[in-house]
Structure formats: structure tokens, C-alpha cells
Scaffold this motif. Structure first.
Motif, mmCIF file in Angstrom:
data_model
loop_
_atom_site.group_PDB
_atom_site.id
_atom_site.type_symbol
_atom_site.label_atom_id
_atom_site.label_comp_id
_atom_site.label_asym_id
_atom_site.label_seq_id
_atom_site.Cartn_x
_atom_site.Cartn_y
_atom_site.Cartn_z
ATOM 1 N N ALA A 1 3.481 5.795 -3.052
ATOM 2 C CA ALA A 1 4.749 6.431 -3.407
ATOM 3 C C ALA A 1 4.956 6.443 -4.919
ATOM 4 O O ALA A 1 5.517 7.401 -5.480
ATOM 5 C CB ALA A 1 5.902 5.700 -2.726
ATOM 6 N N LEU A 2 4.481 5.407 -5.594
ATOM 7 C CA LEU A 2 4.650 5.318 -7.044
ATOM 8 C C LEU A 2 3.842 6.397 -7.763
ATOM 9 O O LEU A 2 4.299 6.959 -8.771
ATOM 10 C CB LEU A 2 4.226 3.930 -7.533
ATOM 11 N N VAL A 3 2.665 6.717 -7.245
ATOM 12 C CA VAL A 3 1.859 7.789 -7.837
ATOM 13 C C VAL A 3 2.594 9.123 -7.705
ATOM 14 O O VAL A 3 2.651 9.925 -8.646
ATOM 15 C CB VAL A 3 0.467 7.874 -7.173
ATOM 16 N N VAL A 4 3.170 9.368 -6.530
ATOM 17 C CA VAL A 4 3.954 10.588 -6.323
ATOM 18 C C VAL A 4 5.135 10.612 -7.284
ATOM 19 O O VAL A 4 5.428 11.630 -7.922
ATOM 20 C CB VAL A 4 4.448 10.674 -4.863
ATOM 21 N N GLY B 1 0.818 -1.206 0.000
ATOM 22 C CA GLY B 1 0.000 0.000 0.000
ATOM 23 C C GLY B 1 0.850 1.253 0.000
ATOM 24 O O GLY B 1 0.601 2.198 -0.759
ATOM 25 N N ILE B 2 1.871 1.268 0.832
ATOM 26 C CA ILE B 2 2.789 2.409 0.888
ATOM 27 C C ILE B 2 3.507 2.577 -0.450
ATOM 28 O O ILE B 2 3.672 3.689 -0.967
ATOM 29 C CB ILE B 2 3.802 2.223 2.028
ATOM 30 N N PHE B 3 3.914 1.464 -1.032
ATOM 31 C CA PHE B 3 4.641 1.514 -2.295
ATOM 32 C C PHE B 3 3.780 2.097 -3.415
ATOM 33 O O PHE B 3 4.238 2.916 -4.225
ATOM 34 C CB PHE B 3 5.114 0.115 -2.679
ATOM 35 N N PRO C 1 -1.681 -2.380 -10.218
ATOM 36 C CA PRO C 1 -1.273 -0.971 -10.124
ATOM 37 C C PRO C 1 0.239 -0.772 -10.120
ATOM 38 O O PRO C 1 0.717 0.276 -10.530
ATOM 39 C CB PRO C 1 -1.892 -0.523 -8.787
ATOM 40 N N PHE C 2 0.990 -1.776 -9.653
ATOM 41 C CA PHE C 2 2.446 -1.663 -9.708
ATOM 42 C C PHE C 2 2.922 -1.617 -11.157
ATOM 43 O O PHE C 2 3.683 -0.741 -11.563
ATOM 44 C CB PHE C 2 3.116 -2.844 -8.987
ATOM 45 N N GLY C 3 2.470 -2.553 -11.968
ATOM 46 C CA GLY C 3 2.932 -2.621 -13.351
ATOM 47 C C GLY C 3 2.376 -1.540 -14.244
ATOM 48 O O GLY C 3 2.965 -1.230 -15.287
#
Length: 242
Positions: free
Chosen positions: A109-112, A104-106, A148-150
Motif C-alpha cells: 500500500a505504501l508503494v501505491v 506485507g499489505i502495508f 522498506p517502511f522507513g
């Protein structure tokens, strides 16, 4: 809760999540995990959504078959399949709730990161998806879904709308088949769970078809914001669900 009411609510959630996923190309599994966790518990929820997503992704694959980048899929699968096996074994033996908070934190952070100058300059090559597959295969096997990661990397490569949705669907099908086999090996899903998953999956096929029609009318810029909204929602959900 009354079993019929629970079944209705799960079906409604599956339809809503799959329509959203049909538009954004990601997020269906992560949106459903909190619902299924409430109903069945985390150890049963993730194997159920894995089987359901086979039907959901299959429908997206077919609907967007003319737009799929199979070169990207090939490199992605090289990394994703072996790490899906490792992730499935970790899920069967590790406290997934703590790992979920980390994801969730990752995601947040990826959106930022996407809005920082360095994020905007990311250049992806097809071979780079071996590494994306490695990470996503591992995370997806632990958390039930890591689309969402990829998403950031598929968009950085230049895939949008139908090309994004179709390519992601094919790539993640390889993960779902692999981790589903691992879950079965650890006896994490039985005939009852498979039946529930198939019912959810059939509802998701309808939702994916609706979303697939809507996505053709979404501009590229709006599409990117929809994907980011899914990533933020998924990150917050994972943090709260823990």
C-alpha cells in the motif's frame, strides 16, 4: 537437506541479499528472513538476522560515513529504541506469522501511496523521524526488518544514494542492538545461533561492499525505483511467508 548444501545456499542468499541491500540501502534482512525461516524456523530466524545485520550495517556505516545525516539519526533513535523493546517482547509472545501478513499489505500500500498526488507532496522534517523511529522500531522487532517502511520517509526528506544508505545503516543499528538484547533476554538465541549469524554477517559485509561500489553509478530516479522494487518484493514475500 544435506547440511553442507544448506550452508552453501544460505551463504549464497546472504551474498545476493547484501549486494542488493548495498545498492538499495534496505531489504537485506527481509530478503533473508524467508531463507532462514525455511532453515531454522521463524523464532530462530529473526534473532539470527538481527545479529547478522549488526555486521552488515556496520560496514555500510563505515563505507558511507561522510554522507550520514546524524541529526536525522538522533531523532529516529529517540523513537526507535523504546519501541524496539516493546516490539521484541511482542515477538517473543505473539504469532508473528499473522503480523507479517499485515506488514506485507502495508508495504504494498505504501508503494501505491508514493505514486498518488498526496504521497508525492509529503514533506519530512528531522523531528518527524521520532515518529518514523517509533513505528519502524516496533515493526522491525517483530518482523526482523522493516527498512522498506522507513525508506519512503528518508527519501521524502531528501536522502538518496550514499546519504540514504549511510543514514539508514546508523539508524537501524540502534534498533538491532536494542532488539538483540531483548531477544537474548527471552533466550531466543544461543551460542549456535550467534555463530551462524556471525558467519552470515561476514558474508554480508562483502556483499555490502560490492553494493556500495555499484550505488555510486545509480541515478537518483533509478535509485527510487530500486527501493520501490525492494518494497514490493518484501511485501509479497511477507504475504506468501505469512
Amino acid at each position: 537437506m544435506d547440511p553442507l548444501l544448506l550452508a552453501f545456499l544460505i551463504g549464497l542468499a546472504a551474498l545476493a541479499a547484501s549486494i542488493m541491500g548495498g545498492i538499495a540501502g534496505i531489504g537485506t534482512a527481509i530478503a533473508m528472513i524467508p531463507v532462514l525461516t525455511f532453515a531454522f524456523g521463524i523464532r530462530e530466524a529473526i534473532p539470527i538476522i538481527t545479529v547478522a545485520m549488526l555486521l552488515n550495517n556496520g560496514s555500510r556505516w563505515w563505507a558511507n560515513r561522510a554522507y550520514i545525516d546524524y541529526r536525522v539519526v538522533g531523532f529516529f533513535v529517540l523513537g526507535a529504541v523504546p519501541m524496539s523493546v516493546v516490539g521484541g517482547a511482542v515477538f517473543a509472545n505473539a504469532p508473528a506469522d499473522l503480523l507479517a501478513r499485515g506488514l506485507g499489505i502495508f508495504l504494498l500500500a505504501l508503494v501505491v501511496y508514493r505514486h498518488l498526488p498526496i504521497g508525492g507532496g509529503l514533506q519530512m522534517t528531522a523531528r518527524g523521524f521520532v515518529l518514523v523511529g517509533l513505528v519502524q522500531g516496533f515493526l522491525s522487532s517483530i518482523f526482523g526488518g522493516a527498512g522498506p517502511f522507513g525508506a519512503h520517509f528518508f527519501m521524502a526528506y531528501g536522502l538518496y544514494r550514499n546519504a540514504f544508505i549511510g543514514t539508514v545503516a546508523v539508524a537501524t543499528t540502534a534498533i538491532n542492538v536494542t532488539k538483540g538484547s531483548v531477544y537474548g533476554g527471552y533466550a531466543l538465541i544461543d551460542a549456535r545461533g550467534i555463530g551462524i549469524a556471525m558467519a552470515i554477517g561476514l558474508i554480508m559485509v562483502v556483499g555490502a561492499a560490492i553494493g556500495g561500489r555499484l550505488v555510486r553509478h545509480v541515478p537518483d530516479r533509478a535509485f527510487a525505483y530500486i527501493v520501490e522494487a525492494v518494497m514490493v518484493t518484501a511485501g509479497l514475500t511477507l504475504l506468501l511467508r505469512g
